[in-house]
Design a protein around this motif. Structure first.
Motif, PDB file in Angstrom:
ATOM      1  N   THR A 111      27.640 -17.171 -35.526  1.00  0.00           N
ATOM      2  CA  THR A 111      27.855 -18.571 -35.187  1.00  0.00           C
ATOM      3  C   THR A 111      27.507 -19.420 -36.390  1.00  0.00           C
ATOM      4  O   THR A 111      26.388 -19.319 -36.931  1.00  0.00           O
ATOM      5  N   ARG A 161      36.760 -22.006 -32.338  1.00  0.00           N
ATOM      6  CA  ARG A 161      35.895 -23.176 -32.224  1.00  0.00           C
ATOM      7  C   ARG A 161      35.521 -23.345 -30.753  1.00  0.00           C
ATOM      8  O   ARG A 161      36.385 -23.421 -29.882  1.00  0.00           O
ATOM      9  N   GLU A 162      34.221 -23.369 -30.476  1.00  0.00           N
ATOM     10  CA  GLU A 162      33.723 -23.503 -29.116  1.00  0.00           C
ATOM     11  C   GLU A 162      32.812 -24.722 -29.050  1.00  0.00           C
ATOM     12  O   GLU A 162      31.653 -24.669 -29.484  1.00  0.00           O
ATOM     13  N   GLY A 163      33.347 -25.836 -28.522  1.00  0.00           N
ATOM     14  CA  GLY A 163      32.597 -27.073 -28.517  1.00  0.00           C
ATOM     15  C   GLY A 163      32.373 -27.555 -29.927  1.00  0.00           C
ATOM     16  O   GLY A 163      33.309 -27.720 -30.707  1.00  0.00           O
ATOM     17  N   ASP A 164      31.106 -27.747 -30.303  1.00  0.00           N
ATOM     18  CA  ASP A 164      30.797 -28.190 -31.659  1.00  0.00           C
ATOM     19  C   ASP A 164      30.418 -27.029 -32.568  1.00  0.00           C
ATOM     20  O   ASP A 164      29.916 -27.242 -33.675  1.00  0.00           O
ATOM     21  N   LYS A 165      30.677 -25.781 -32.130  1.00  0.00           N
ATOM     22  CA  LYS A 165      30.329 -24.615 -32.918  1.00  0.00           C
ATOM     23  C   LYS A 165      31.573 -23.847 -33.350  1.00  0.00           C
ATOM     24  O   LYS A 165      32.576 -23.819 -32.638  1.00  0.00           O
ATOM     25  N   GLY A 203      39.195 -19.848 -27.601  1.00  0.00           N
ATOM     26  CA  GLY A 203      39.400 -21.261 -27.834  1.00  0.00           C
ATOM     27  C   GLY A 203      40.810 -21.632 -28.242  1.00  0.00           C
ATOM     28  O   GLY A 203      41.103 -22.795 -28.464  1.00  0.00           O
TER      29      GLY A 203
END
Length: 343
Positions: free
Chosen positions: A160, A131-135, A110
């Protein structure tokens, strides 16, 4: 020589090409001391124990975040320096082969990730936050040697974060202990920022060991101050009492370390891998001090500045301890150790 049988003498700054940059990191093996640092977005390398020429390793390097995002240098079993660092596309590895450097992407992350590395036998094991999207996620990647180069043996998400995620401004820590690898990071759970530990025998399967601190500190944001691991303990800065204190966490207890100045905020813990020497920053308005404690000895000031002080990781070089730190530029303090009478 066991460090707890020594006391520390006066510190003196060592000059070198790193003073043109920042975020100096060091690794020693046998008689060689290897150094890496960042100038702007360029990664540099030189032998810190000689007057060898400075080498350019890579460009596009991302560093900063209060010193939490910075390169790390290690030495493999063949005596070659290896540097892990972050770019906008994720974690990278630079391996010195012959007179040049081989660069490889460690895995997806990311971009602009906080990372830490350790060797487990011949395998380089790196952890990083992304950070991957909202996670928000914790990753581990492993490089194992093969004839003619290296390959990525394993890369996976090992944790996660939930709705509150993982503290993305706090550098994770990884340490190869005698019995296992351990990985620590600051997890977010509602307003609290506790340290979570994971363990693995060889780096390919990880067990969540749960929260290791229980102070219920709620800083109102990310403190940008990651944990440190030694062979037996975990070190972390925590303001559960209303003031930042360094806690040494073992399986039995969380023990607050005593500062030199009781009015200070204690930040940014550092340590030798065996835990025999600890270091931290003591901050008061207008002054920051790099403090170290060698075994049972009283803590002492290694360096001080009215400006920024972001410590690196100390290393043992012969009979001395070398402490890198960053202000407006990189600094390197050499502290002599002196055996007490009778040794």
């Amino acid at each position: 020589m066991p460090m707890w049988f020594c006391t520390l003498a006066l510190a003196a700054e060592l000059p070198g090409p790193w003073t043109a940059g920042n975020y100096l990191d060091l690794a020693a093996r046998d008689a060689a001391v290897h150094a890496t640092w960042v100038e702007g977005d360029t990664l540099r390398y030189a032998r810190a124990d000689t007057t060898s020429a400075t080498e350019t390793v890579a460009s596009g390097v991302v560093s900063g975040d209060g010193g939490q995002m910075r390169p790390e240098i290690l030495v493999d079993k063949a005596g070659r320096p290896v540097i892990v660092y972050s770019t906008a596309t994720g974690p990278q590895v630079a391996l010195r082969e012959g007179d040049g450097w081989t660069l490889s992407a460690l895995g997806q992350g990311g971009g602009e990730v906080l990372l830490a590395a350790a060797y487990r036998g011949a395998a380089l094991v790196v952890t990083w936050l992304a950070r991957e999207g909202d996670k928000t996620t914790v990753h581990v990647g492993t490089q194992r040697p093969r004839e003619g180069g290296t390959y990525l043996g394993f890369s996976d998400t090992v944790f996660t974060g939930g709705a509150d995620g993982v503290c993305m401004c706090c550098k994770p820590a990884i340490h190869s202990r005698a019995e296992e690898l351990v990985l620590a990071f600051r997890d977010a759970d509602g307003p609290e920022r506790e340290i979570r530990l994971m363990s693995s025998k060889e780096g390919n399967q990880w067990t969540d060991m749960g929260k290791q601190t229980h102070g219920k500190w709620s800083p109102g944001g990310c403190p940008a101050d990651g944990p440190v691991l030694t062979e037996t303990t975990l070190l972390v800065s925590d303001a559960r009492t209303g003031k930042r204190v360094i806690y040494e966490v073992s399986r039995q207890e969380e023990r607050a370390l005593a500062p030199i100045d009781a009015t200070t905020e204690m930040l940014q813990p550092r340590a030798l891998p065996d835990g025999s020497l600890l270091a931290w920053v003591e901050a008061t308005p207008g002054m920051n001090r790099l403090v170290t404690r060698d075994g049972p000895s009283a803590p002492q000031v290694v360096a001080e500045t009215a400006g920024r002080l972001e410590p690196g990781d100390p290393i043992v070089v012969g009979q001395d301890i070398w402490f890198p730190w960053s202000g407006e530029r990189a600094h390197l303090e050499r502290v002599e150790t002196v055996a007490p009478p009778g040794f």
